[in-house]
Design a protein around this motif. Structure first.
Motif, PDB file in Angstrom:
ATOM      1  N   TRP A 158       0.828  -1.215   0.000  1.00  0.00           N
ATOM      2  CA  TRP A 158       0.000   0.000   0.000  1.00  0.00           C
ATOM      3  C   TRP A 158       0.858   1.259   0.000  1.00  0.00           C
ATOM      4  O   TRP A 158       0.435   2.308  -0.520  1.00  0.00           O
ATOM      5  CB  TRP A 158      -0.968  -0.013   1.186  1.00  0.00           C
ATOM      6  CG  TRP A 158      -1.947  -1.151   1.099  1.00  0.00           C
ATOM      7  CD1 TRP A 158      -1.958  -2.297   1.844  1.00  0.00           C
ATOM      8  CD2 TRP A 158      -3.028  -1.279   0.164  1.00  0.00           C
ATOM      9  NE1 TRP A 158      -2.988  -3.120   1.450  1.00  0.00           N
ATOM     10  CE2 TRP A 158      -3.666  -2.527   0.425  1.00  0.00           C
ATOM     11  CE3 TRP A 158      -3.539  -0.462  -0.854  1.00  0.00           C
ATOM     12  CZ2 TRP A 158      -4.768  -2.962  -0.303  1.00  0.00           C
ATOM     13  CZ3 TRP A 158      -4.636  -0.897  -1.571  1.00  0.00           C
ATOM     14  CH2 TRP A 158      -5.241  -2.131  -1.304  1.00  0.00           C
ATOM     15  N   PHE A 198       0.904  -6.872  -5.768  1.00  0.00           N
ATOM     16  CA  PHE A 198      -0.483  -7.224  -5.428  1.00  0.00           C
ATOM     17  C   PHE A 198      -0.910  -8.522  -6.100  1.00  0.00           C
ATOM     18  O   PHE A 198      -0.917  -8.624  -7.325  1.00  0.00           O
ATOM     19  CB  PHE A 198      -1.446  -6.109  -5.869  1.00  0.00           C
ATOM     20  CG  PHE A 198      -1.382  -4.866  -5.023  1.00  0.00           C
ATOM     21  CD1 PHE A 198      -2.258  -4.678  -3.969  1.00  0.00           C
ATOM     22  CD2 PHE A 198      -0.444  -3.876  -5.298  1.00  0.00           C
ATOM     23  CE1 PHE A 198      -2.206  -3.526  -3.185  1.00  0.00           C
ATOM     24  CE2 PHE A 198      -0.378  -2.719  -4.528  1.00  0.00           C
ATOM     25  CZ  PHE A 198      -1.258  -2.546  -3.466  1.00  0.00           C
ATOM     26  N   LYS A 210      -3.780  -9.794  -4.621  1.00  0.00           N
ATOM     27  CA  LYS A 210      -5.181  -9.590  -4.267  1.00  0.00           C
ATOM     28  C   LYS A 210      -5.494  -8.108  -4.487  1.00  0.00           C
ATOM     29  O   LYS A 210      -4.658  -7.249  -4.223  1.00  0.00           O
ATOM     30  CB  LYS A 210      -5.422  -9.978  -2.804  1.00  0.00           C
ATOM     31  CG  LYS A 210      -6.858  -9.775  -2.330  1.00  0.00           C
ATOM     32  CD  LYS A 210      -6.963 -10.067  -0.828  1.00  0.00           C
ATOM     33  CE  LYS A 210      -8.380  -9.820  -0.330  1.00  0.00           C
ATOM     34  NZ  LYS A 210      -8.468 -10.012   1.152  1.00  0.00           N
ATOM     35  N   HIS A 211      -6.693  -7.836  -5.002  1.00  0.00           N
ATOM     36  CA  HIS A 211      -7.133  -6.460  -5.250  1.00  0.00           C
ATOM     37  C   HIS A 211      -6.246  -5.740  -6.254  1.00  0.00           C
ATOM     38  O   HIS A 211      -6.081  -4.514  -6.182  1.00  0.00           O
ATOM     39  CB  HIS A 211      -7.173  -5.651  -3.945  1.00  0.00           C
ATOM     40  CG  HIS A 211      -8.168  -6.148  -2.941  1.00  0.00           C
ATOM     41  ND1 HIS A 211      -9.424  -6.605  -3.303  1.00  0.00           N
ATOM     42  CD2 HIS A 211      -8.099  -6.263  -1.587  1.00  0.00           C
ATOM     43  CE1 HIS A 211     -10.079  -6.974  -2.216  1.00  0.00           C
ATOM     44  NE2 HIS A 211      -9.305  -6.794  -1.162  1.00  0.00           N
ATOM     45  N   SER A 212      -5.683  -6.473  -7.218  1.00  0.00           N
ATOM     46  CA  SER A 212      -4.838  -5.812  -8.216  1.00  0.00           C
ATOM     47  C   SER A 212      -5.650  -4.859  -9.082  1.00  0.00           C
ATOM     48  O   SER A 212      -5.173  -3.791  -9.476  1.00  0.00           O
ATOM     49  CB  SER A 212      -4.127  -6.848  -9.097  1.00  0.00           C
ATOM     50  OG  SER A 212      -5.064  -7.668  -9.771  1.00  0.00           O
ATOM     51  N   LEU A 241      -8.355  -3.167  -8.136  1.00  0.00           N
ATOM     52  CA  LEU A 241      -8.610  -1.984  -7.332  1.00  0.00           C
ATOM     53  C   LEU A 241      -7.366  -1.105  -7.257  1.00  0.00           C
ATOM     54  O   LEU A 241      -7.453   0.127  -7.380  1.00  0.00           O
ATOM     55  CB  LEU A 241      -9.043  -2.406  -5.923  1.00  0.00           C
ATOM     56  CG  LEU A 241      -9.252  -1.271  -4.909  1.00  0.00           C
ATOM     57  CD1 LEU A 241     -10.358  -0.339  -5.378  1.00  0.00           C
ATOM     58  CD2 LEU A 241      -9.553  -1.835  -3.530  1.00  0.00           C
ATOM     59  N   GLY A 247      -1.701 -10.394  -0.343  1.00  0.00           N
ATOM     60  CA  GLY A 247      -2.718 -11.378  -0.699  1.00  0.00           C
ATOM     61  C   GLY A 247      -2.166 -12.717  -1.137  1.00  0.00           C
ATOM     62  O   GLY A 247      -2.929 -13.627  -1.449  1.00  0.00           O
ATOM     63  N   ILE A 307     -12.863  -1.674  -9.732  1.00  0.00           N
ATOM     64  CA  ILE A 307     -13.779  -2.489  -8.921  1.00  0.00           C
ATOM     65  C   ILE A 307     -14.582  -3.435  -9.812  1.00  0.00           C
ATOM     66  O   ILE A 307     -14.737  -4.624  -9.502  1.00  0.00           O
ATOM     67  CB  ILE A 307     -14.722  -1.577  -8.107  1.00  0.00           C
ATOM     68  CG1 ILE A 307     -13.913  -0.784  -7.069  1.00  0.00           C
ATOM     69  CG2 ILE A 307     -15.808  -2.399  -7.417  1.00  0.00           C
ATOM     70  CD1 ILE A 307     -14.688   0.333  -6.403  1.00  0.00           C
ATOM     71  N   ASP A 359     -12.674  -6.481 -11.054  1.00  0.00           N
ATOM     72  CA  ASP A 359     -12.531  -7.512 -10.014  1.00  0.00           C
ATOM     73  C   ASP A 359     -13.808  -8.333  -9.866  1.00  0.00           C
ATOM     74  O   ASP A 359     -13.769  -9.496  -9.477  1.00  0.00           O
ATOM     75  CB  ASP A 359     -12.185  -6.869  -8.663  1.00  0.00           C
ATOM     76  CG  ASP A 359     -10.710  -6.474  -8.567  1.00  0.00           C
ATOM     77  OD1 ASP A 359      -9.895  -7.032  -9.336  1.00  0.00           O
ATOM     78  OD2 ASP A 359     -10.374  -5.603  -7.741  1.00  0.00           O
ATOM     79  N   LYS A 360     -14.959  -7.719 -10.174  1.00  0.00           N
ATOM     80  CA  LYS A 360     -16.252  -8.376  -9.957  1.00  0.00           C
ATOM     81  C   LYS A 360     -16.801  -9.072 -11.207  1.00  0.00           C
ATOM     82  O   LYS A 360     -17.281 -10.199 -11.127  1.00  0.00           O
ATOM     83  CB  LYS A 360     -17.275  -7.356  -9.435  1.00  0.00           C
ATOM     84  CG  LYS A 360     -16.954  -6.852  -8.030  1.00  0.00           C
ATOM     85  CD  LYS A 360     -18.077  -5.981  -7.487  1.00  0.00           C
ATOM     86  CE  LYS A 360     -17.794  -5.549  -6.057  1.00  0.00           C
ATOM     87  NZ  LYS A 360     -17.739  -6.689  -5.121  1.00  0.00           N
TER      88      LYS A 360
END
Length: 420
Positions: A11, A131, A133-135, A137, A202, A287, A290-291
């Motif tokens: 982060w 990242f 995880k959440h790459s 985002l 992640g 977002i 990712d979804k």
């Protein structure tokens, strides 16, 4: 307990990228269009002739991208980025001292070389490294930074040009970006988690869900040699070409607005709206990807792009609708920075991601060679951007087709056993 609460260094990497990319894009890359009208008027240079420096930058980008990918793997990332921001922002500041169009042609070369590392290569590569995880985002946040900073800097630049002149504004922006970004790069940026004795963010969750070794998780996909021979690669190349051509219109928003009778302050505020659109779009697309996946998100973005183009074609004289259209347009253009890297990893994996991505974004450079000066010459010849806007509408539709072809190509690679 204290270790669990500690913020993962990924982060902090993202924060460094946010400041670096935000200032370099919002304060320099996307600000160039605001200077076109005042510079051409003051120095008596044609719009097409001046905007040709964007084309020179694109040629340099295209030629240097393969070298940049190798340099990032070989040299210290902080040293590369410090030198690069000096090249990019320093060259931008030098424009303020120029009296001939040849000055823009000359300094566009080091500016382009620096920009490759700062605004194009470093972000996707570092996020891919840090990242797991959440790459999506993280990518969205980074691209949104360009919009956030641009929303402040674009109106500021427009006001500075009006009050201080275009020469001083070039110098102020260039020096300010160097003064802020260089310390941030030195303090925060690291190439890989290993340098901090960490795993990517992640990675533990990935290893829990996927019963395999870290090496296998981080190296799945196709090789660059295989990718470059596939229909998926050429479709992705076309996507980059068209989306960059679409986004290139941002450099012509100011002269487009001035040609419609608006002043440079209005154009600066409109570009501020563009950057707000980029901010919201980058976060939204990150977002969404990712979804619902990069493919569906990219198709949605291209179809949405027809809305602002239609407004700019049919009712550009309405100031409120003009600003609305520019804001939506910026929202759509955010898909380049966010979805471009995500589409690349989604289609080809991350086995040789940096090499494949560096090759695919050559489409970006080619678009800059053709579109940026091309739009300027069309305006010179016709006195209008109408033909440009109709061409952009066609490119949005063709990009939907390119996305579909790219993912069909991915299935062919998987069926052939080339993805492993």
């Amino acid at each position: 307990m204290s270790k669990k609460k500690k913020i993962h260094y990924a982060w902090w990497i993202l924060l460094g990228l946010v400041i670096m990319v935000g200032l370099a894009k919002g304060g320099i890359s996307t600000a160039g269009g605001l200077f076109l009208a005042p510079v051409t008027e003051d120095l008596g240079i044609g719009m097409g002739s001046l905007s040709l420096y964007f084309s020179i930058s694109s040629v340099v980008t295209m030629l240097f991208l393969p070298i940049a990918g190798k340099m990032m793997a070989k040299y210290n990332i902080r040293t590369l980025l410090v030198v690069s921001i000096i090249l990019q922002a320093g060259s931008f500041a030098m424009f303020g001292l120029m009296n001939s169009v040849w000055g823009w042609y000359l300094f566009s070369i080091p500016m382009a070389i620096g920009s490759i590392f700062v605004t194009q290569m470093a972000g996707p590569v570092l996020i891919n490294n840090w990242f797991k995880k959440h790459s999506g985002l993280a990518m969205g946040i980074m691209v949104a930074a360009g919009g956030a900073f641009g929303a402040i800097l674009q109106p500021m630049a427009g006001n500075l040009i009006s009050s201080e002149g275009w020469r001083n504004t070039y110098i102020i922006l260039g020096v300010a970006v160097m003064a802020i970004v260089i310390p941030v790069v030195i303090l925060t940026i690291r190439m890989s988690p290993k340098q901090k004795g960490l795993q990517p963010y992640g990675m533990n969750e990935v290893n829990t869900k996927v019963k395999t070794s870290t090496q296998t998780v981080t190296s799945s996909g196709v090789t660059a040699a295989v990718a470059k021979k596939s229909s998926a690669f050429y479709a992705l190349l076309i996507f980059f070409f068209f989306i960059t051509s679409i986004g290139s219109f941002g450099q012509h928003v100011a002269p487009f607005a001035v040609g419609l009778g608006y002043d440079i302050k209005f154009a600066g505020n409109a570009m501020g709206g563009w950057q707000i659109g980029v901010l919201i779009g980058a976060l939204t697309f990150g977002i969404l990807s990712d979804k619902i996946g990069a493919k569906n998100t990219a198709i949605f973005a291209m179809l949405l792009g027809l809305v602002p183009v239609g407004i700019l074609i049919f009712i550009p004289e309405n100031a409120m609708m003009f600003n609305l259209a520019i804001g939506i347009y910026g929202f759509v253009v955010a898909s380049l920075g966010t979805l471009g890297p995500l589409l690349t990893s989604s289609i080809f994996g991350n086995k040789e991601y940096s090499q494949i991505y560096a090759s695919a974004v050559i489409g970006l450079a080619v678009a800059g060679i053709v579109a940026l000066p091309g739009y300027g010459y069309v305006f010179e010849l016709t006195g209008s951007y109408s033909f440009v806007l109709y061409a952009i509408a066609a490119m949005l539709v063709m990009n939907v087709v390119a996305i579909v072809i790219a993912f069909r190509g991915k299935k062919k690679l998987e069926k052939a056993g080339l993805w492993n």
